[in-house]
Write an enzyme that holds these catalytic residues in place. Structure first.
Site, mmCIF file in Angstrom:
data_model
loop_
_atom_site.group_PDB
_atom_site.id
_atom_site.type_symbol
_atom_site.label_atom_id
_atom_site.label_comp_id
_atom_site.label_asym_id
_atom_site.label_seq_id
_atom_site.Cartn_x
_atom_site.Cartn_y
_atom_site.Cartn_z
ATOM 1 N N GLU A 187 -9.800 -10.743 -7.417
ATOM 2 C CA GLU A 187 -8.854 -9.634 -7.251
ATOM 3 C C GLU A 187 -7.685 -9.717 -8.236
ATOM 4 O O GLU A 187 -7.210 -8.692 -8.733
ATOM 5 C CB GLU A 187 -8.339 -9.613 -5.812
ATOM 6 C CG GLU A 187 -9.432 -9.235 -4.815
ATOM 7 C CD GLU A 187 -8.970 -9.250 -3.367
ATOM 8 O OE1 GLU A 187 -9.778 -8.880 -2.492
ATOM 9 O OE2 GLU A 187 -7.805 -9.622 -3.098
ATOM 10 N N TYR B 289 -12.338 -2.091 -3.782
ATOM 11 C CA TYR B 289 -12.861 -2.251 -2.419
ATOM 12 C C TYR B 289 -14.385 -2.165 -2.372
ATOM 13 O O TYR B 289 -14.956 -1.821 -1.330
ATOM 14 C CB TYR B 289 -12.242 -1.199 -1.496
ATOM 15 C CG TYR B 289 -10.857 -1.559 -0.996
ATOM 16 C CD1 TYR B 289 -10.661 -2.681 -0.188
ATOM 17 C CD2 TYR B 289 -9.751 -0.776 -1.294
ATOM 18 C CE1 TYR B 289 -9.400 -3.013 0.294
ATOM 19 C CE2 TYR B 289 -8.477 -1.099 -0.813
ATOM 20 C CZ TYR B 289 -8.315 -2.219 -0.021
ATOM 21 O OH TYR B 289 -7.064 -2.537 0.460
ATOM 22 N N ASN C 108 -2.178 0.335 6.795
ATOM 23 C CA ASN C 108 -1.615 -0.898 7.345
ATOM 24 C C ASN C 108 -0.743 -1.699 6.386
ATOM 25 O O ASN C 108 -0.687 -2.922 6.436
ATOM 26 C CB ASN C 108 -2.728 -1.752 7.956
ATOM 27 C CG ASN C 108 -3.809 -2.094 6.945
ATOM 28 O OD1 ASN C 108 -3.687 -1.769 5.771
ATOM 29 N ND2 ASN C 108 -4.854 -2.763 7.402
ATOM 30 N N LYS D 161 0.816 -1.204 0.000
ATOM 31 C CA LYS D 161 0.000 0.000 0.000
ATOM 32 C C LYS D 161 0.867 1.280 0.000
ATOM 33 O O LYS D 161 2.082 1.205 0.240
ATOM 34 C CB LYS D 161 -0.936 -0.026 1.216
ATOM 35 C CG LYS D 161 -1.982 -1.155 1.160
ATOM 36 C CD LYS D 161 -2.931 -1.087 2.344
ATOM 37 C CE LYS D 161 -4.022 -2.132 2.265
ATOM 38 N NZ LYS D 161 -4.985 -2.027 3.405
ATOM 39 N N HIS E 124 -2.137 -5.346 1.520
ATOM 40 C CA HIS E 124 -3.415 -6.030 1.296
ATOM 41 C C HIS E 124 -3.122 -7.468 0.897
ATOM 42 O O HIS E 124 -2.144 -7.735 0.206
ATOM 43 C CB HIS E 124 -4.197 -5.360 0.158
ATOM 44 C CG HIS E 124 -5.353 -6.203 -0.304
ATOM 45 N ND1 HIS E 124 -6.577 -6.183 0.328
ATOM 46 C CD2 HIS E 124 -5.448 -7.150 -1.286
ATOM 47 C CE1 HIS E 124 -7.385 -7.060 -0.271
ATOM 48 N NE2 HIS E 124 -6.720 -7.653 -1.251
HETATM 49 P P1 GDP Z 1 -7.913 -6.755 5.542
HETATM 50 O O1 GDP Z 1 -8.495 -7.844 4.706
HETATM 51 O O2 GDP Z 1 -7.102 -7.285 6.700
HETATM 52 O O3 GDP Z 1 -7.138 -5.748 4.731
HETATM 53 O O4 GDP Z 1 -9.133 -5.969 6.239
HETATM 54 P P2 GDP Z 1 -10.608 -5.605 5.709
HETATM 55 O O5 GDP Z 1 -10.895 -6.342 4.419
HETATM 56 O O6 GDP Z 1 -11.542 -5.800 6.830
HETATM 57 O O7 GDP Z 1 -10.529 -4.038 5.417
HETATM 58 C C1 GDP Z 1 -9.904 -3.544 4.248
HETATM 59 C C2 GDP Z 1 -9.043 -2.374 4.620
HETATM 60 O O8 GDP Z 1 -9.864 -1.304 5.071
HETATM 61 C C3 GDP Z 1 -8.059 -2.611 5.767
HETATM 62 O O9 GDP Z 1 -6.858 -3.224 5.394
HETATM 63 C C4 GDP Z 1 -7.810 -1.188 6.243
HETATM 64 O O10 GDP Z 1 -6.873 -0.519 5.401
HETATM 65 C C5 GDP Z 1 -9.172 -0.548 6.060
HETATM 66 N N1 GDP Z 1 -9.925 -0.610 7.315
HETATM 67 C C6 GDP Z 1 -10.507 -1.678 7.907
HETATM 68 N N2 GDP Z 1 -11.115 -1.362 9.047
HETATM 69 C C7 GDP Z 1 -10.921 -0.022 9.207
HETATM 70 C C8 GDP Z 1 -11.328 0.927 10.178
HETATM 71 O O11 GDP Z 1 -11.979 0.599 11.178
HETATM 72 N N3 GDP Z 1 -10.948 2.216 9.958
HETATM 73 C C9 GDP Z 1 -10.224 2.595 8.864
HETATM 74 N N4 GDP Z 1 -9.885 3.892 8.698
HETATM 75 N N5 GDP Z 1 -9.811 1.722 7.917
HETATM 76 C C10 GDP Z 1 -10.161 0.437 8.084
HETATM 77 MG MG MG Z 2 -9.976 -7.822 3.287
#
Ligand code: GDP
Ligand code: MG
Length: 143
Positions: free
Chosen positions: A128, A51, A114, A11, A117
């Site tokens: 994807e 997303y 973070n 990222k 991805h």
């Molecule tokens: P991942 O699969 O571990 O990347 O997590 P998710 O699919 O649940 O979420 C996608 C991405 O959205 C995450 O990697 C974060 O960059 C972002 N994200 C998820 N939860 C939060 C949140 O509570 N706040 C914010 N600002 N970003 C979030």
């Molecule tokens: Mg995810």
């Protein structure tokens, strides 16, 4: 275990911190092969499309803004159990909860920025990978 492919993204925060090589080293050290790769700077439309599953979440706008804030590096990783293996290398979504030695524990500070991805299942990986790569852009090892 099955030979799998998964979609990985370094990222904008991690690219800005000059961590591309360090992150590739983690993948290769774990036995994952990089079989496709490209650097991109996503448009708003590309980030929203990627997303789309999070469209209704409160953080969607912030996520799209972050993912378009600078270049990313997108790759296809191939190997035994590649989807789970990459998620293990990445660590939990929230770096505060990520196990020591994972990419997010080592290289990320907050849940919204973070570092990486990774696809969460074989089915989402196929979708994807196709979002970013044509079949011709994937280069399985021949030696
Ligand atoms: P991942 O699969 O571990 O990347 O997590 P998710 O699919 O649940 O979420 C996608 C991405 O959205 C995450 O990697 C974060 O960059 C972002 N994200 C998820 N939860 C939060 C949140 O509570 N706040 C914010 N600002 N970003 C979030
Ligand atoms: Mg995810």
């Amino acid at each position: 275990m099955a030979l799998e492919r998964t979609l990985s993204i370094i990222k904008p925060d991690a690219v800005a911190k000059n961590l591309i090589g360090a992150i590739y080293n983690r993948f290769e050290s774990a036995g994952l092969r990089i079989v496709a790769a490209k650097m991109m700077h996503l448009s708003k439309e590309q980030a929203e499309g990627f997303y789309a599953e999070h469209k209704e979440r409160p953080f969607f706008g912030a996520l799209v803004e972050f993912m378009t804030s600078g270049p990313i590096v997108v790759q296809v990783l191939e190997g035994e159990d590649a989807v789970r293996k990459n998620r293990d290398i990445m660590g939990a979504t929230n770096p505060a909860e990520a196990l020591a030695g994972t990419l997010r524990a080592d290289y990320a500070e907050t849940i919204d920025e973070n570092a990486v991805h990774g696809s969460d299942a074989v089915e989402s990986a196929a979708r994807e990978i196709a979002y970013f790569f044509s079949d011709e852009e994937i280069c399985p090892r021949t030696r």
